[in-house]
Design an enzyme around this catalytic site. Structure first.
Site, short mmCIF file in Angstrom:
data_model
loop_
_atom_site.label_atom_id
_atom_site.label_comp_id
_atom_site.label_asym_id
_atom_site.label_seq_id
_atom_site.Cartn_x
_atom_site.Cartn_y
_atom_site.Cartn_z
N LYS A 47 0.85 -1.20 0.00
CA LYS A 47 0.00 0.00 0.00
C LYS A 47 0.88 1.25 0.00
CE LYS A 47 -0.36 -0.09 5.05
NZ LYS A 47 -1.15 -0.62 6.18
N ARG A 142 -10.69 0.35 14.87
CA ARG A 142 -10.28 1.10 13.68
C ARG A 142 -10.65 0.26 12.46
NH1 ARG A 142 -4.37 1.37 11.33
NH2 ARG A 142 -5.30 -0.48 10.41
N TYR A 268 15.12 31.31 6.93
CA TYR A 268 13.98 32.08 7.43
C TYR A 268 14.09 32.30 8.93
CZ TYR A 268 11.50 31.52 3.01
OH TYR A 268 11.13 31.56 1.70
N MET A 316 10.78 25.16 1.89
CA MET A 316 9.92 24.31 1.06
C MET A 316 10.73 23.44 0.11
SD MET A 316 6.78 25.43 -1.45
CE MET A 316 5.77 26.09 -0.14
C1 LIG Z 1 -0.44 -1.69 6.76
C2 LIG Z 1 -1.02 -2.94 7.18
C3 LIG Z 1 -0.23 -4.09 7.36
C4 LIG Z 1 1.27 -4.05 7.25
O1 LIG Z 1 1.78 -3.48 8.43
P1 LIG Z 1 3.36 -3.33 8.65
O2 LIG Z 1 3.53 -3.02 10.08
O3 LIG Z 1 3.76 -2.20 7.76
O4 LIG Z 1 3.98 -4.59 8.24
C5 LIG Z 1 -0.86 -5.26 7.68
N1 LIG Z 1 -2.19 -5.34 7.82
C6 LIG Z 1 -2.99 -4.26 7.68
C7 LIG Z 1 -4.46 -4.40 7.85
C8 LIG Z 1 -2.44 -3.02 7.37
O5 LIG Z 1 -3.22 -1.96 7.24
#
Ligand SMILES: *Cc1c(COP(=O)(O)O)cnc(C)c1O
Length: 374
Positions: A47, A142, A268, A316
């Site tokens: 991801k 969550r 700055y 920036m």
């Molecule tokens: C991001 C994520 C992972 C991977 O987590 P890491 O700590 O980066 O290995 C696994 N499961 C879910 C549901 C996630 O959102």
């Protein structure tokens, strides 16, 4: 006392553009280190564009090194992996833009479903069967269904047979980075309860998964059938128990250097004033590129084998480094972070300087930083 770096060590004619280089061999090595810690299958989580390292690059390296699954957070990310020729099973969770059920079925993308509303929508939308992993809330609040709503979720899944096929049960660990199995015990127990209810309800064999990188590296009781590893692939162990290989190197050019007297205000607000005659080099990356603006003292970059401190505020598009007696010509290359150690800062050092975690450093690198593959 000025040392001019010899011109043959740098390219003066053409600047080396700010570049993030991904190191696939390091991803492969990290996959092997996870493999040594578990007998479960391994999902490579790519991801957020492979944690900023390039989703396809990381996915290919991980699959070539033996990853069995890929994980993403929406169907479009999964389709991009399919388009790149990756054929292993892919799971998509979260799906913040909703689920394109036709694309999921066509491209064989499994979908995590953590609520009755999501499942109802998927059943309504699915013409061809979509493979589903039921997501249980294992203590994070969550996402995921609470165990109390699980029976209704299972009833709905039964009525949706033919449109959705339940193939997995998943949870997520809220405290695995503590590297203390006791912190995971409640989540493990709850996932077992969720799995048992699924089996009792007559669904066939399901793939059960709970652990991310920390759990995979520290607590075999969390492994079940599959571990989902993201950060670990790019060299980040949130539990800080395992040495992993840094999987990227961020370099940027010196664009300007000058000799300045003691008492010179830098950047700055004049937040830093030189305490001696010294050389300053301006490096062409700033907070728009992902350099954290708030940095603890001690933050620096490597140039020609030495760590030089960042002085004054982060702008920036640029930072200023104090290079002491050395005048680096325009075109010298600074390493913001890399896997080498020593003078080259690590991603973990950047996270400490920023008061953050390594994940925010690697996922925060801006689009104008060019990408390359080692
Ligand atoms: C991001 C994520 C992972 C991977 O987590 P890491 O700590 O980066 O290995 C696994 N499961 C879910 C549901 C996630 O959102």
């Amino acid at each position: 006392m000025t040392t001019l770096l010899t011109p043959e060590r740098v390219t003066l004619s053409r600047l080396h553009a700010p570049t993030l280089q991904t190191i696939p061999d390091a991803v492969a090595e990290n996959l092997r280190r996870v493999r040594a810690a578990t007998t479960a299958r391994i999902m490579a989580v790519v991801k957020a564009d492979g944690y900023g390292h390039g989703a396809v690059t990381v996915a290919r390296a991980a699959v070539d090194a033996g990853a069995d699954w890929l994980g993403v957070t929406d169907v479009a990310e999964a389709v991009a992996l399919r388009d790149a020729g990756l054929t292993v099973p892919i799971l998509s969770w979260l799906n913040p833009s909703g689920v394109d059920a036709a694309a999921a079925a066509e491209h064989r993308v499994d979908i995590a479903v953590g609520s009755i509303e999501e499942l109802r929508q998927l059943i309504a939308d699915a013409a061809d069967p979509v493979r589903v992993h039921l997501q249980l809330d294992t203590g994070m609040a969550r996402g995921g269904s609470p165990l109390e709503e699980w029976p209704e979720l299972l009833r709905l899944a039964r009525t949706g047979r033919g449109r959705v096929e339940v193939v997995g049960v998943m949870g997520h660990l809220p405290r695995a980075d503590e590297a203390d199995p006791a912190a995971n015990a409640a989540a493990v127990l709850r996932l077992r309860q969720g799995r048992d209810a699924v089996l009792r309800a007559g669904f066939g064999p399901v793939l059960v998964h709970l652990a991310a990188t920390s759990g995979a590296l520290t607590d075999p009781a969390t492994h079940f059938d599959l571990v989902r590893v993201g950060a670990g692939l790019v060299g980040v162990d949130p539990s800080e128990t395992t040495v992993l290989a840094g999987a990227s190197r961020w370099t940027a050019p010196v664009v300007h250097s000058a000799l300045v007297p003691a008492g010179t205000a830098v950047g700055y607000g004049g937040a830093h004033t030189t305490d001696r005659e010294t050389h300053l080099s301006v490096v062409g990356v700033g907070y728009a590129d992902g350099i954290p603006r708030e940095l603890a003292a001690g933050a620096g970059v490597e140039i020609a084998g030495t760590r030089h401190p960042i002085v004054g505020r982060v702008s920036m598009d640029q930072i200023v480094v104090d290079t002491g007696a050395v005048l680096f010509p325009r075109g010298a290359v600074a390493t913001v972070f890399g896997p080498e150690g020593g003078a080259v800062p690590s991603v973990q050092e950047w996270a400490r300087w920023a008061g953050s975690i390594p994940h925010t450093i690697v996922t925060g690198i801006g689009a104008r930083v060019q990408r390359s593959v080692a």
